[in-house]
Every structure is written in structure tokens, then in C-alpha cells.
Motif scaffolding. Structure first.
Motif, PDB file in Angstrom:
ATOM      1  N   LEU A  41       0.904  -1.035   0.049  1.00  0.00           N
ATOM      2  CA  LEU A  41       0.135   0.073  -0.148  1.00  0.00           C
ATOM      3  C   LEU A  41       0.889   1.216   0.145  1.00  0.00           C
ATOM      4  O   LEU A  41       0.555   2.464  -0.782  1.00  0.00           O
ATOM      5  N   LEU A  42       2.008   1.235   0.758  1.00  0.00           N
ATOM      6  CA  LEU A  42       3.027   2.258   0.758  1.00  0.00           C
ATOM      7  C   LEU A  42       3.612   2.325  -0.601  1.00  0.00           C
ATOM      8  O   LEU A  42       3.825   3.615  -1.197  1.00  0.00           O
ATOM      9  N   GLN A  75      -8.913  -8.948  -2.709  1.00  0.00           N
ATOM     10  CA  GLN A  75     -10.018  -9.492  -1.897  1.00  0.00           C
ATOM     11  C   GLN A  75     -10.712  -8.606  -1.218  1.00  0.00           C
ATOM     12  O   GLN A  75     -11.938  -8.648  -0.953  1.00  0.00           O
ATOM     13  N   ARG A  76      -9.965  -7.789  -0.427  1.00  0.00           N
ATOM     14  CA  ARG A  76     -10.552  -6.930   0.690  1.00  0.00           C
ATOM     15  C   ARG A  76     -11.068  -5.597   0.009  1.00  0.00           C
ATOM     16  O   ARG A  76     -11.363  -4.590   0.587  1.00  0.00           O
ATOM     17  N   GLY A  77     -10.948  -5.480  -1.329  1.00  0.00           N
ATOM     18  CA  GLY A  77     -10.974  -4.108  -2.194  1.00  0.00           C
ATOM     19  C   GLY A  77     -10.191  -3.158  -1.631  1.00  0.00           C
ATOM     20  O   GLY A  77     -10.573  -1.744  -2.070  1.00  0.00           O
ATOM     21  N   ILE A  93      -1.489  -2.289 -11.135  1.00  0.00           N
ATOM     22  CA  ILE A  93      -2.052  -2.221  -9.903  1.00  0.00           C
ATOM     23  C   ILE A  93      -2.236  -0.949  -9.406  1.00  0.00           C
ATOM     24  O   ILE A  93      -1.523  -0.132  -9.554  1.00  0.00           O
ATOM     25  N   SER A  94      -3.603  -0.803  -8.695  1.00  0.00           N
ATOM     26  CA  SER A  94      -3.937   0.526  -8.226  1.00  0.00           C
ATOM     27  C   SER A  94      -4.581   0.587  -6.721  1.00  0.00           C
ATOM     28  O   SER A  94      -4.937  -0.379  -6.683  1.00  0.00           O
ATOM     29  N   LEU A  95      -4.326   1.555  -6.183  1.00  0.00           N
ATOM     30  CA  LEU A  95      -5.264   1.718  -5.066  1.00  0.00           C
ATOM     31  C   LEU A  95      -6.628   2.077  -4.993  1.00  0.00           C
ATOM     32  O   LEU A  95      -6.851   2.968  -6.108  1.00  0.00           O
ATOM     33  N   THR A  96      -7.527   1.535  -4.387  1.00  0.00           N
ATOM     34  CA  THR A  96      -9.073   2.058  -4.444  1.00  0.00           C
ATOM     35  C   THR A  96      -9.113   2.879  -3.394  1.00  0.00           C
ATOM     36  O   THR A  96      -8.153   3.294  -2.388  1.00  0.00           O
TER      37      THR A  96
END
Length: 145
Positions: A41-42, A75-77, A93-96
Motif C-alpha cells: 500500500l505504501l 479480495q479486501r477491495g 495495480i492501483s489503490l482503491t
């Protein structure tokens, strides 16, 4: 007159690193993250997208090592993985928004704990320490392997 000896860097940094990691674990658990999940995430930062290979390189992980972490975060969104239009074998890949919220909250909680530790230093020393640590971290990140 001989120069005073100082401890080796590893002798100073390793215990500090262990203490910091122990302090982070409850924060990570509270936010449902592993250390690798938090690193992902970071690593995504505020960039719109990364390929899996570029992200793995950025966080110093083997790209196959983080597949399970990416599966769990997806899976956790918290992240999205979409085929790269330029290379269907690659995933972007991208952050939601939920991933950004979890990342930011976790980082804020961790840095609050770090600030307590850093408060033991005078303000000027704290700023110099953080600036120097940032420079060393960037220099090491640019080295191969």
C-alpha cells in the motif's frame, strides 16, 4: 589523539528497527494488514498505477513473493489489478479509495508512535536525523540488489 570509536551502524540500527517493528505490529493488526501488505500500500503511493514487476522492485520484493499479498488486498477491495492494455500478460495495480484510507490511517498511527520515540531528541537533532535517514534510504534504494 585517536578518534573515539562509535558503534557500527548495524549495532545501532538493528535494535531500533526491531523496536519499531514490534511497535508497528499492533497497528498493522488493528488495520488488518501484514507488513508486506502495508509495504504494498505504501509502495503504490499516489501514483495511479504500477505494474506488478515495478511495484515489486520499488518495495524490494520478489514479484512472485507478493502475489498472495496482492490477492488478499484485492479480495479486501484495497487494490485493483487490471490487465495492462499494452501487455496483456502484465497487470496494472492501483489503490482503491478504501485502500488509500487504510494506508493513510495505518501510516498516521505508526507515525504517531514514531513521533513519541523521536520526541526524545531535540527538535534540531530530530530534523537532522530524519533528513539524514531519508538521504541514506534513497541512496540505498538506488543500489542494485
Amino acid at each position: 589523539m585517536p578518534e573515539a570509536k562509535r558503534p557500527d551502524l548495524a549495532a545501532m540500527v538493528a535494535p531500533l528497527g526491531r523496536i519499531l517493528m514490534q511497535a508497528e505490529l499492533p497497528v498493522l493488526e488493528r488495520n488488518g494488514l501484514t507488513m508486506w501488505g502495508y509495504s504494498v500500500l505504501l509502495g503504490l503511493g499516489d501514483e495511479p498505477v504500477y505494474t506488478q514487476a515495478a511495484l515489486a522492485k520499488k518495495i524490494h520484493a520478489d514479484k512472485t513473493r507478493i502475489i498472495g499479498v496482492l490477492d488478499e488486498l484485492q479480495q479486501r477491495g484495497l487494490i485493483l489489478r487490471d490487465p495492462d492494455p499494452a501487455d496483456r500478460r502484465a497487470r496494472l495495480i492501483s489503490l482503491t479509495p478504501a485502500g488509500r484510507t487504510v494506508r493513510d490511517r495505518t501510516q498516521r498511527e505508526i507515525q504517531e508512535q514514531e513521533d513519541q520515540l523521536l520526541s526524545q531528541l531535540p527538535t534540531a537533532d530530530r530534523k537532522a536525523f530524519l533528513r539524514s535517514l531519508q538521504r541514506l534510504s534513497e541512496a540505498v534504494a538506488d543500489q542494485p540488489g
